[in-house]
Motif scaffolding. Structure first.
Motif, PDB file in Angstrom:
ATOM      1  N   LEU A 224       0.849  -1.194   0.000  1.00 55.11           N
ATOM      2  CA  LEU A 224       0.000   0.000   0.000  1.00 55.11           C
ATOM      3  C   LEU A 224       0.879   1.236   0.000  1.00 55.11           C
TER       4      LEU A 224
ATOM      5  N   ARG B 259       0.106   5.138   0.975  1.00 58.44           N
ATOM      6  CA  ARG B 259      -0.936   6.041   1.439  1.00 58.44           C
ATOM      7  C   ARG B 259      -0.927   7.373   0.725  1.00 58.44           C
TER       8      ARG B 259
ATOM      9  N   GLY C  20      -3.513   0.440   7.297  1.00 59.15           N
ATOM     10  CA  GLY C  20      -3.781   0.314   5.869  1.00 59.15           C
ATOM     11  C   GLY C  20      -5.202  -0.075   5.533  1.00 59.15           C
TER      12      GLY C  20
ATOM     13  N   LYS D 114      -8.740   3.609   8.261  1.00 62.67           N
ATOM     14  CA  LYS D 114      -9.303   4.331   9.404  1.00 62.67           C
ATOM     15  C   LYS D 114      -9.260   5.823   9.182  1.00 62.67           C
TER      16      LYS D 114
ATOM     17  N   ARG E 287      -7.517  -5.155   0.923  1.00 65.42           N
ATOM     18  CA  ARG E 287      -6.638  -5.734  -0.087  1.00 65.42           C
ATOM     19  C   ARG E 287      -7.320  -5.843  -1.433  1.00 65.42           C
ATOM     20  N   GLN E 288      -8.621  -6.088  -1.418  1.00 62.42           N
ATOM     21  CA  GLN E 288      -9.346  -6.127  -2.691  1.00 62.42           C
ATOM     22  C   GLN E 288      -9.708  -4.736  -3.151  1.00 62.42           C
ATOM     23  N   ARG E 289      -9.237  -3.733  -2.427  1.00 66.79           N
ATOM     24  CA  ARG E 289      -9.577  -2.344  -2.686  1.00 66.79           C
ATOM     25  C   ARG E 289     -11.079  -2.129  -2.629  1.00 66.79           C
ATOM     26  N   HIS E 290     -11.720  -2.853  -1.705  1.00 64.62           N
ATOM     27  CA  HIS E 290     -13.119  -2.568  -1.420  1.00 64.62           C
ATOM     28  C   HIS E 290     -13.118  -1.515  -0.314  1.00 64.62           C
TER      29      HIS E 290
ATOM     30  N   GLU F 278     -20.595  -4.107  -4.691  1.00 68.99           N
ATOM     31  CA  GLU F 278     -19.811  -3.285  -5.623  1.00 68.99           C
ATOM     32  C   GLU F 278     -20.470  -1.953  -5.937  1.00 68.99           C
TER      33      GLU F 278
ATOM     34  N   GLN G 284     -19.429  -0.146  -1.721  1.00 68.38           N
ATOM     35  CA  GLN G 284     -18.183   0.511  -2.110  1.00 68.38           C
ATOM     36  C   GLN G 284     -18.457   1.961  -2.414  1.00 68.38           C
TER      37      GLN G 284
ATOM     38  N   ASN H 210     -16.178   5.585  -3.389  1.00 67.27           N
ATOM     39  CA  ASN H 210     -14.850   6.128  -3.640  1.00 67.27           C
ATOM     40  C   ASN H 210     -14.695   7.506  -3.003  1.00 67.27           C
TER      41      ASN H 210
ATOM     42  N   PHE I 139     -12.323   9.450  -3.066  1.00 69.20           N
ATOM     43  CA  PHE I 139     -11.530  10.418  -3.822  1.00 69.20           C
ATOM     44  C   PHE I 139     -12.221  10.830  -5.115  1.00 69.20           C
TER      45      PHE I 139
END
Lengths: 355, 580
Positions: A242, A244, B232, B235, B416-419, B493, B497, B499, B501
């Motif tokens: 990762l 950040r 990671g 939080k 890790r799955q970017r969920h 999904e 989920q 985003n 950003f």
């Protein structure tokens, strides 16, 4: 000029946000855990893995896209063997990087208490170069595990109350006082980027050393024994890795507009593909539907073509890494690529783009 | 009070023992030649144990210790908003001016600007009887927030004189019959909760715009939430999303022992962010406290109290305040570090035995209350917890979970799955839906709570089915269960989920959340019908309208189009039935 090696904390208000993308030429890092200038990004490795090669490759290849600013390297060795030390020096010499490097060395048979001072000396030198002389400094330290062992040894000698696994209770604060010396400050041109290497005892990422480090550093690059045994170099497992600060350093004007979407899609597809491997081991490929088959195949292609590269291969972010990613993703039907915005598919997909 | 002087006897990191003074517990003292700020935390006969809020290297025994007679307090008044403080309310921009970019020591700075003039507009007149907590006038502190100047607690009387016009915060703006002079500034000891008249039950949600939080695991205004998760797992991003989008009027953000660069990101980003409710910069409603991991550990211990006291002060004016503490584990570690320097008997994992009571005291300062003046105000507390190795059986997580009513459990696997947000829908919980459901029925839709139940049931069923899939593969399941898996995937999904950003996706209001949930359930109902009528699962699942619907949430104007998209989807599903 002399300096107090303890190092004062940078006023958070006086810091500058790190946002300049550093191209390392390693696809796994550039695409999935992008490094930015002023970041501290450790390599979580374990004994017997090629973390030193990766660190050296980064030191050699790291550059800012579209800029001539070179990095100077401050190398800090803590408790490493003479053999490892020779390996580093020889490589730095061979590539000419030694001319731009300062080395602080504490070998395995040097006193433990000296090991606690070594990184502080190195960082003080780095701060001097960065904030007095405008250099961009890359600090590599190896091996943080040896440093923490010394901290525990000295703590025990002082008869302190031990914390988890015998390490002192203030280890978090102590590590923070090293790692937090990375960054950029307002009004100064230079920067400090840190690359600590640590070996996880027993490959255990929950061990206090990687655990406390992970809570301070801005991400981590995790080296995987499984990939290494498959013969893949660099064996970077992108799933637990990762960065950040990645979002600040990528995108239009920095790398490319589709970078974030591509990276998310790579992660999602690879994670699902790897999960399916477990399933296939039990029920065989016949039980998979079409989507799952494609994802399963993608996981293999990703490891073989995207992760794997040679020790001196320097891939550029656009052609070398992102275009490669699109090529590999085109093995999956676009209807399953839900992380990609339609407009990027129209623009970059090798077979479906509209010109 | 006599200001007797003492001498330093012993130093161990941030803990200093002094002899020759007899201060009171929690009194602030000045330590050493440089006058470092410290607080008395233990007394043994003539020995006083002091925790020092600044770095102590180079300080030596024999240097002086001076009493101040005060306890650790914060200055409260106009000028708090938009400020960035360290753990003991020293403004960081002021520190930069006096010390440069590196924080050195021995510098004092007032929390508020004592010189700045504010336009005070009185709300009471001469002869009025005023009571503790009553608002006597207002100051427009920022574009969006009016600062209500109150009578300090435990003071009351009859107004003899009241001013109007431009004053600084030390000048007297009101005088009572008994001669009490009142200025715009109050001081309050941080370790004492500010008084109020009554605590209410929480029955209004704190709307955050985060779908998984608002829809499945809502937090009430005045409630408490804990976010534990390994590093990671997101939080900090979750906390920042809450600070940005939650519909509290005031936000207090405590960066406690966290990364410097992350704090800078917050400091850089907030002034540019626009509050969706007022269209003004978010900074106008924000107070920040930044004590990064390498700043002195004792100040980290104090930072949480400084933050919550400021939050309570705004609550007393009748505002809804959201307080984020990132991370309470670092705060607990600061307690542990000081405790071990004090050579106290350690409890579990070296933490002091009083850890859980300190945590409880902190979270109990949250709540929706009737203020002394009779208004409604609230402080909602959201604490991040960083359990070592992500294992929440450790003391800080457990101490927190015993108190908080909402648990947002972050999951490394999802990250890790970017969920993202990587909040596990299986392990998280909220105890508030019961008391909030009526609000949702009245303000969003009658069937809102039913939709929540349906969605969470589907997710539970999926988890059970996944276990079977792990053994036999999904093709072995009957077709209706395969459909359930598809619908659950859609929930994950498309709905869960989000985003952080992405300009559009970062915030969804409750109405949109309701529509999105409705869209998923419509899909399920229509698909069931079609399949019962003989359509192939593959055809139903792969209709283009469904993909459009799922991708559409990233586009502007989605909210207006969603109903049309839903009916298009229904149409295509019935068409797929006709094909066969």
């Amino acid at each position: 000029m002399g300096g107090d090696i303890i190092g004062a904390a940078i006023n958070p208000y006086s810091r500058q946000s790190p946002e300049a993308f550093i191209q390392t030429g390693i696809s796994a890092i550039d695409a999935c855990t992008s490094l930015v200038r002023g970041q501290k990004l450790p390599i979580f490795s374990a004994s017997g893995l090629p973390h030193n090669d990766i660190a050296l490759q980064i030191a050699r290849q790291a550059k800012l896209v579209g800029s001539d600013d070179d990095f100077v390297v401050v190398f800090c060795a803590m408790g490493i063997t003479a053999e490892e030390y020779n390996f580093f020096v020889h490589d730095l010499e061979r590539t000419g990087a030694l001319e731009n490097a300062a080395l602080f060395v504490n070998l395995a048979d040097d006193p433990a208490v000296e090991r606690l001072i070594t990184p502080r000396l190195a960082l003080t030198a780095a701060e001097y170069l960065a904030f007095e002389h405008d250099y961009h400094v890359l600090v590599i330290y190896t091996d943080m595990t040896n440093y923490c062992e010394s901290l525990r040894q000295i703590g025990a000698a002082r008869e302190e109350v031990p914390g988890r696994r015998g390490y002192p209770g203030y280890m978090y604060t102590d590590l923070a006082m090293l790692y937090e010396r990375a960054g950029l400050v307002k009004g100064k041109k230079g920067s400090i980027t840190q690359f600590p290497i640590l070996t996880m005892p027993g490959d255990d990422i929950t061990h206090p050393i990687p655990d406390l480090s992970g809570y301070i550093t801005e991400g981590q690059i995790v080296i995987s024994r499984e990939l290494h045994q498959k013969g893949i170099y660099p064996p970077i497992n992108v799933l637990p890795s990762l960065s950040r600060l990645m979002n600040a350093g990528i995108g239009p004007g920095k790398t490319r507009e589709d970078h974030k979407s591509v990276s998310d899609q790579l992660y999602a597809a690879y994670a699902q593909g790897r999960e399916l491997r477990g399933l296939v081991a039990i029920v065989g490929e016949d039980a998979l539907n079409e989507r799952d088959l494609q994802l399963l195949k993608f996981a293999d292609i990703f490891e073989d073509q995207f992760l794997r590269q040679s020790r001196d291969e320097d891939r550029s972010i656009e052609e070398g890494t992102l275009d490669l990613a699109w090529n590999l993703l085109s093995n999956i039907d676009t209807k399953y690529l839900v992380r990609l915005d339609q407009k990027w598919i129209d623009k970059y997909h090798p077979t479906e783009k509209k010109n | 009070m006599s200001k007797e002087n003492g001498l330093i006897y012993r130093i161990s990191g941030p803990v200093v023992t002094a002899v020759g003074i007899s201060p009171r517990m929690y009194e602030v003292v000045r330590v050493g030649d440089e006058g470092l700020m410290g607080e008395v935390i233990e007394l043994h006969g003539d020995q006083s144990v002091i925790q020092v809020y600044e770095e102590t290297s180079g300080v030596k025994p024999g240097e002086p210790v001076i009493r101040t007679g005060q306890t650790l307090s914060v200055q409260l008044g106009p000028g708090l908003l938009t400020q960035i403080y360290d753990g003991i309310q020293r403004p960081l921009p002021k520190l930069e001016k006096s010390m440069g970019v590196f924080i050195t020591r021995g510098v004092d700075a007032d929390g508020l600007d004592l010189e700045r003039k504010w336009d005070f507009e009185p709300k009471v007149s001469v002869g009025d009887s005023v009571d503790s907590g009553q608002v006597i006038g207002i100051v427009q502190e920022t574009e969006t927030i009016e600062h209500r100047v109150m009578i300090p607690p435990s003071i009351k009387g009859i107004v003899k004189k009241i001013e109007s016009g431009s004053f600084n915060i030390k000048e007297t703006i009101c005088e009572l019959e008994d001669g009490t002079e009142i200025s715009m500034m109050q001081e309050w000891p941080v370790r004492h909760p500010r008084p109020f008249s009554q605590k209410y039950a929480p029955d209004v949600p704190l709307i955050t715009g985060q779908r998984i939080l608002d829809f499945l695991f809502p937090l009430a205004k005045g409630g408490t939430a804990g976010i534990p998760g390994p590093f990671g797992s997101g939080k900090t991003v979750t906390q920042q999303q809450l600070a940005k989008w939650s519909d509290a009027e005031i936000v207090v953000y405590i960066g406690c022992g966290e990364r410097g660069n992350e704090m800078t990101e917050v400091l850089d980003e907030f002034p540019h962010l626009i509050d969706p409710n007022t269209n003004k910069p978010l900074m106008n409603r924000t107070v920040m406290i930044a004590n990064t991991s390498n700043m002195p550990v004792a100040a980290r211990e104090a930072s949480v109290y400084t933050g919550v006291t400021i939050a309570e002060y705004f609550r007393d004016m009748g505002y809804n305040v959201a307080l984020m503490a990132d991370s309470t584990s670092r705060w607990a570690e600061a307690m542990r570090e000081i405790s071990s320097r004090l050579e106290e008997m350690p409890g579990e994992e070296g933490y002091p035995a009083y850890l859980s009571s300190r945590l409880a005291e902190f979270y109990e300062r949250a709540g929706r209350v009737r203020t002394l003046a009779g208004d409604d105000g609230s402080v909602s507390v959201i604490g991040a917890v960083s359990p070592p190795g992500g294992d929440i059986s450790e003391p800080v997580s457990q101490g927190t979970l015993r108190i908080v009513k909402v648990f947002w459990g972050l999951d490394a696997g999802l990250a890790r799955q970017r969920h993202f947000p990587a909040i596990s829908w299986l392990s998280s919980y909220s105890l508030y839906p019961q008391s909030l459901d009526q609000w949702y029925r009245d303000n969003i839709a009658q069937d809102f709570p039913d939709l929540r139940t349906e969605i969470s049931t589907l997710l539970q069923v999926e988890a059970e089915l996944q276990e079977i899939v792990q053994l036999v593969g999904s093709d072995a399941l009957p077709i209706d269960q395969q459909l359930t898996l598809e619908v659950a995937r859609m929930i994950r999904e498309f709905f869960l989920q989000q985003n952080a950003f992405h300009d559009v996706d970062t915030f969804s209001d409750l109405k949109l959340q309701y529509e999105m949930a409705k869209a998923i359930l419509t899909f399920q109902a229509e698909a069931k019908k079609a399949i019962a009528g003989g359509a192939l699962l593959e055809d139903v699942v792969n209709i283009p309208a469904r993909t459009d619907l799922m991708r559409g949430r990233f586009e502007k104007g989605y909210q207006e189009k969603i109903n049309q998209m839903i009916s298009e989807m229904s149409k295509q599903i019935s068409e797929s039935l006709e094909v066969n």
